[in-house]
Motif scaffolding. Sequence first.
Motif: not given
Length: 171
Positions: A30-34, A39-40, A53-54
């Motif tokens: 989920k972190i990767l998806d966020d 990014l986009y 993003i902390g």
Amino acid sequence: MAEKEILPFGDPVLRKKAKPVDELSPKVLKILDDMVDTLYAEEGRAGLAAPQIGILRRLIVMDCGEGLIELINPEILEMHGEQIGPEACLSYPGYSGIVKRANYVRIRTLTRTGEIMELEGIGYLARCIQHEIDHLNGILFIDHVEEGQLFKEPTKQKADLMEALKLSRKS
């Protein structure tokens, strides 16, 4: 999936070393998806590291014009050659600087399915990989900029590098 706030220069998290990802859990995915959403949402940007993003984990997402690349626990295996060119950063909006980087880099990383993968980058992709891996180690692009080579955008007016470095190191 959700867009996250990007930490600005001066935030002490940007100077900390990220910890390895121990498990490819749903939370990590989920972190990767966020991160991809974030990014986009930032038009014209090439990469984002989790510390921006902390989140102090060794996660990177990039799109340097050839499609999305996700890096989990990346490590540089080889680098050589030299290139000198402009860099900017989502955590340093409104600035760019001239930075010297290796022209070739080879890394080992995990995929989101847990497979070990090697990736080679030449030119711009090599620059992006190095920039983002630096973020995982608490290093910022302005640490590589020589005096007189930091500029305010869009005017290209020279900025005070020493002042920018002081701001970025405040805790």
